[in-house]
Design a protein around this motif. Sequence first.
Motif, PDB file in Angstrom:
ATOM      1  N   TYR B 127       1.033  -1.039  -0.016  1.00  0.00           N
ATOM      2  CA  TYR B 127       0.071   0.327  -0.098  1.00  0.00           C
ATOM      3  C   TYR B 127       0.923   1.272   0.011  1.00  0.00           C
ATOM      4  O   TYR B 127       2.067   1.259   0.717  1.00  0.00           O
ATOM      5  CB  TYR B 127      -0.632   0.039   1.259  1.00  0.00           C
ATOM      6  N   GLU B 128       0.519   2.040  -0.902  1.00  0.00           N
ATOM      7  CA  GLU B 128       1.551   3.263  -0.881  1.00  0.00           C
ATOM      8  C   GLU B 128       0.621   4.551  -1.496  1.00  0.00           C
ATOM      9  O   GLU B 128      -0.283   4.338  -2.184  1.00  0.00           O
ATOM     10  CB  GLU B 128       2.672   3.099  -1.461  1.00  0.00           C
ATOM     11  N   GLY B 129       1.102   5.854  -1.078  1.00  0.00           N
ATOM     12  CA  GLY B 129       0.677   6.848  -1.516  1.00  0.00           C
ATOM     13  C   GLY B 129       1.753   7.903  -2.422  1.00  0.00           C
ATOM     14  O   GLY B 129       3.065   7.415  -2.201  1.00  0.00           O
ATOM     15  N   GLN B 130       1.195   8.493  -3.332  1.00  0.00           N
ATOM     16  CA  GLN B 130       2.205   9.161  -4.032  1.00  0.00           C
ATOM     17  C   GLN B 130       2.501  10.336  -3.461  1.00  0.00           C
ATOM     18  O   GLN B 130       1.831  11.134  -2.626  1.00  0.00           O
ATOM     19  CB  GLN B 130       1.512   9.463  -5.305  1.00  0.00           C
ATOM     20  N   THR B 131       3.939  10.726  -3.486  1.00  0.00           N
ATOM     21  CA  THR B 131       4.297  11.868  -3.045  1.00  0.00           C
ATOM     22  C   THR B 131       5.548  12.450  -3.581  1.00  0.00           C
ATOM     23  O   THR B 131       5.669  12.237  -4.755  1.00  0.00           O
ATOM     24  CB  THR B 131       4.492  11.859  -1.228  1.00  0.00           C
ATOM     25  N   PHE B 132       6.262  13.643  -3.208  1.00  0.00           N
ATOM     26  CA  PHE B 132       7.254  14.260  -4.006  1.00  0.00           C
ATOM     27  C   PHE B 132       8.590  14.185  -3.267  1.00  0.00           C
ATOM     28  O   PHE B 132       8.837  14.122  -1.828  1.00  0.00           O
ATOM     29  CB  PHE B 132       6.972  15.774  -4.190  1.00  0.00           C
ATOM     30  N   VAL B 153       8.434  13.309 -13.966  1.00  0.00           N
ATOM     31  CA  VAL B 153       7.651  12.181 -13.666  1.00  0.00           C
ATOM     32  C   VAL B 153       7.896  11.269 -14.934  1.00  0.00           C
ATOM     33  O   VAL B 153       8.346  11.570 -16.071  1.00  0.00           O
ATOM     34  CB  VAL B 153       6.172  12.621 -13.630  1.00  0.00           C
ATOM     35  N   ALA B 154       7.492   9.821 -14.332  1.00  0.00           N
ATOM     36  CA  ALA B 154       7.513   8.942 -15.647  1.00  0.00           C
ATOM     37  C   ALA B 154       6.329   8.837 -16.404  1.00  0.00           C
ATOM     38  O   ALA B 154       5.318   9.079 -15.759  1.00  0.00           O
ATOM     39  CB  ALA B 154       7.787   7.407 -15.099  1.00  0.00           C
ATOM     40  N   ALA B 155       6.435   9.016 -17.752  1.00  0.00           N
ATOM     41  CA  ALA B 155       5.297   9.076 -18.681  1.00  0.00           C
ATOM     42  C   ALA B 155       4.270   7.827 -18.564  1.00  0.00           C
ATOM     43  O   ALA B 155       4.817   6.837 -18.641  1.00  0.00           O
ATOM     44  CB  ALA B 155       5.980   9.373 -20.213  1.00  0.00           C
ATOM     45  N   GLY B 156       3.085   8.312 -18.604  1.00  0.00           N
ATOM     46  CA  GLY B 156       2.056   7.074 -18.520  1.00  0.00           C
ATOM     47  C   GLY B 156       2.019   6.280 -17.264  1.00  0.00           C
ATOM     48  O   GLY B 156       1.151   5.602 -17.228  1.00  0.00           O
ATOM     49  N   GLU B 160       1.625  10.582 -13.132  1.00  0.00           N
ATOM     50  CA  GLU B 160       1.377  11.818 -13.964  1.00  0.00           C
ATOM     51  C   GLU B 160       0.179  12.328 -14.108  1.00  0.00           C
ATOM     52  O   GLU B 160       0.144  13.496 -13.906  1.00  0.00           O
ATOM     53  CB  GLU B 160       1.973  11.119 -15.526  1.00  0.00           C
ATOM     54  N   LYS B 161      -0.894  11.482 -14.018  1.00  0.00           N
ATOM     55  CA  LYS B 161      -2.202  11.849 -13.998  1.00  0.00           C
ATOM     56  C   LYS B 161      -2.607  12.482 -12.754  1.00  0.00           C
ATOM     57  O   LYS B 161      -3.144  13.511 -12.398  1.00  0.00           O
ATOM     58  CB  LYS B 161      -3.296  10.845 -14.512  1.00  0.00           C
ATOM     59  N   ASN B 162      -2.317  11.484 -11.590  1.00  0.00           N
ATOM     60  CA  ASN B 162      -2.555  12.104 -10.265  1.00  0.00           C
ATOM     61  C   ASN B 162      -2.191  13.474  -9.748  1.00  0.00           C
ATOM     62  O   ASN B 162      -2.744  14.408  -9.619  1.00  0.00           O
ATOM     63  CB  ASN B 162      -1.938  11.119  -9.478  1.00  0.00           C
ATOM     64  N   ALA B 163      -0.755  13.666 -10.257  1.00  0.00           N
ATOM     65  CA  ALA B 163      -0.188  14.871  -9.971  1.00  0.00           C
ATOM     66  C   ALA B 163      -1.040  16.114 -10.714  1.00  0.00           C
ATOM     67  O   ALA B 163      -1.238  17.425  -9.987  1.00  0.00           O
ATOM     68  CB  ALA B 163       1.364  14.984 -10.319  1.00  0.00           C
ATOM     69  N   SER B 164      -1.142  15.885 -11.888  1.00  0.00           N
ATOM     70  CA  SER B 164      -1.787  16.949 -12.925  1.00  0.00           C
ATOM     71  C   SER B 164      -3.035  17.194 -12.297  1.00  0.00           C
ATOM     72  O   SER B 164      -3.601  18.251 -12.112  1.00  0.00           O
ATOM     73  CB  SER B 164      -2.110  16.172 -14.318  1.00  0.00           C
ATOM     74  N   ASP B 165      -3.885  16.030 -11.830  1.00  0.00           N
ATOM     75  CA  ASP B 165      -5.081  16.538 -11.257  1.00  0.00           C
ATOM     76  C   ASP B 165      -5.194  17.138  -9.847  1.00  0.00           C
ATOM     77  O   ASP B 165      -6.008  18.192  -9.642  1.00  0.00           O
ATOM     78  CB  ASP B 165      -5.971  14.963 -10.909  1.00  0.00           C
ATOM     79  N   TYR B 197      10.376  15.521  -8.137  1.00  0.00           N
ATOM     80  CA  TYR B 197      10.275  14.263  -8.756  1.00  0.00           C
ATOM     81  C   TYR B 197       9.092  13.645  -7.986  1.00  0.00           C
ATOM     82  O   TYR B 197       9.097  13.664  -6.696  1.00  0.00           O
ATOM     83  CB  TYR B 197      11.498  13.461  -8.713  1.00  0.00           C
ATOM     84  N   THR B 198       8.153  13.264  -8.611  1.00  0.00           N
ATOM     85  CA  THR B 198       7.017  12.539  -8.016  1.00  0.00           C
ATOM     86  C   THR B 198       6.700  10.933  -8.319  1.00  0.00           C
ATOM     87  O   THR B 198       7.133  10.600  -9.514  1.00  0.00           O
ATOM     88  CB  THR B 198       5.628  13.260  -8.158  1.00  0.00           C
ATOM     89  N   ALA B 199       6.725  10.235  -7.232  1.00  0.00           N
ATOM     90  CA  ALA B 199       6.581   8.628  -7.489  1.00  0.00           C
ATOM     91  C   ALA B 199       5.659   8.077  -6.218  1.00  0.00           C
ATOM     92  O   ALA B 199       5.635   9.117  -5.207  1.00  0.00           O
ATOM     93  CB  ALA B 199       7.603   8.043  -7.656  1.00  0.00           C
TER      94      ALA B 199
END
Lengths: 387, 343
Positions: B127-132, B153-156, B160-165, B197-199
């Motif tokens: 289980y994880e959450g995206q952060t920076f 960010v890594a494409a696709g 990528e979408k999470n951060a944008s949203d 950098y986000t992941a």
Amino acid sequence: MTRAFALLNDKRVRDVVYQAALLLGLVALTVFFVRNASENMVKAGIASGFDFLWRNSGIDVPFVLTGYTRSSTVLDLFWAGVANTMLVTVVAMVLATALGFLVGIARLSSHWLLSTVAGAYIEFVRNIPLLFFVLFWYFGVIAALPAPRDSVSLFGVAFLNNRGLTIPLPEAPVTFRWAVAAILLSWIAQALVAAWARRRKERTGQDAPVLAIGLGLVVVLPALAVTWASLATGWDVPVLRGFNYRGGFVVIPEFVALLAALVTYTAGFIAEIVRGGIQAVPRGQTEAAAALGLRPGRILRLVTIPQALRVMIPPLTNQYLNVLKNSSFGAAIAYPDVVSLFMGSALNNTGQAIEIIAMTLAVYLVIGLAVSAFMNWYNARIALVTR
Amino acid sequence: MMKTVLAATAALAASASLASAQQLAPSPTLDAIKARGHIECGVHLGLPGFSFADDKGEWTGLDVDYCKALAAAVLGDAKKVKFTPTSVQQRWPILQSGQVDLLSRNSTITFSRNASLGLNFQGINFYEGQTFIVRKATNAKSAADLDGASVCVAAGSTEEKNASDWFLERNLKVTITNFQKNDDAIAAYDAGRCDAYTAGVGALAGQRVKLKVPGDHIILTQPISNDPQGPVTRWGDERWQLIVRWVLNGTIAAEMLGVTSANVDQMKSSSKNSEVRRLLGAEGNFGAMMGLSNDWMYNVIKQVGNYGESFERTVGMGSTLKLERGQNQLWTKGGLLFTPPFQ
């Protein structure tokens, strides 16, 4: 019966039959592959079709020439990628040709240092893979440029840092469309004047003041148009706020790095084509021109290069096609070209691998065929007409 | 007379075993694995803690451990795995086309992947959450401080979408630059191209080790998303999916029941807990129900260990990543890990 045999013996009939059979075979093979793939996809539970193109893309693109935003469709993302690919390809073709000509001519120079340096450059470039150039320019450029806070300021309106070159953007771009229209008109006028002058010279042997008129039409008028357009509109000047400059248009470092790599790499090959083309012109031509009293510059321009071009065009076409294909190396450094945006981001978000790869292939095929069709037309136009 | 009886019994036994074999649904994936003698497992290109090949080509990590556990369960030997490193772009086609038997490469479970890509997710092993990750010098304390920043960010990826949203919702202007591979994105961040950098938290902890000066960077603690991850199979072959799911459940159950690689022999022979006995094959025939040997989970625990052992060794306190158990703790200890009973 004998008639049918006679027909089969006719070479033209046989050619048509063979070609029709080949075409039919190809179509059958394609149909087989497409049906096979779609059946397998249905079996594996993978959605297929092109409906995904009208879905919202939701992907941010840092460098767009079209009206794309993250709420546009996947199809718009595709066009944004195609536009970026076209931009870097066309600019790289022009610059690589210019640099390639310079280096190629320098290679033939009687000046030892000049020809040695040009020769070393050509050998260096041709023996190193393009990816190395791309990464070198990218990480070289980034390492060399300062962070946003310490940007290099160009007259306080444009700023250069490791996030790119931020330039002011006109608030009313419509004035620039008028300027572009004016520039195109004056260039067409220049072409007409030049054609008229050539005909007059052939008829009467008199020189028209082409240089002055040309300068006016090609340089002065466009400059006036651009000056008028930039004065007639307000400007969105970038301002440093927080992490980076806000406002204006950002020329991203990925574009610069990819362009620089494509230009420096391709120029090495074009230089060799130029050298080969010039050396293919018989020495007697130069000697004859010199005997007529022409100076070296005019010999090159009027006698050597026009003849050399005929040899150069076909291999030059190959190099242009290579630039187009090599522009996909931008994906390695996040330049948002069609490969990176469409075959990367969109493919991952939608998972429509077959459709997306087919569309991307089609883009390269269409642009490539267009480039080679243009070059073939040009080649036919300048070909030696023997009477 | 005696001979006839024997022959009849033998025939009966043979037909009985045939009948029981026929009760199992066919599993082309399992048959192929048994025929070739190893599992083909798709993993990440190289993410310390999750799937990483050292200079001898030895793979280690949480996702890698899962593949090894599966090999121990199916073939009795945790070493019988062939790892196929896959990029973000390659992962789905490689699984869909049958080049690998499963993916175990910290990919987020999402609805559209499940519904339209012919993928099935067989449970959650992380289980994880995206952060920076940002430079300490920027003084950013949370993602909301990143207004105006550029983010690599890594494409696709879902990131990528999470951060944008996330930034759009909050009206923050952030430039997102998409790289083809996580490694390229983190290298560009390290070179100063991006402010962040986000992941996922786990991936960031793994990537931080690769930075020039890891100590100059800080991982923001507040996640902007939830990204459950686990082994992925393609559609079809239910029995194979059953095996993939229950090996994962088994490793978590083993931790909950206190079975470790150190005490598994003793537990198998002397535990009075029926669930432990069923898990380890001392009672019932759970392995045989799926077409495996009955000591399937015994082999897993003996050779790879339970979930907690694997976690500590690969991403937890016993590793360079030093991640807290957090949400990945058993539910009995305040985490989210929960597994259906072996009954």
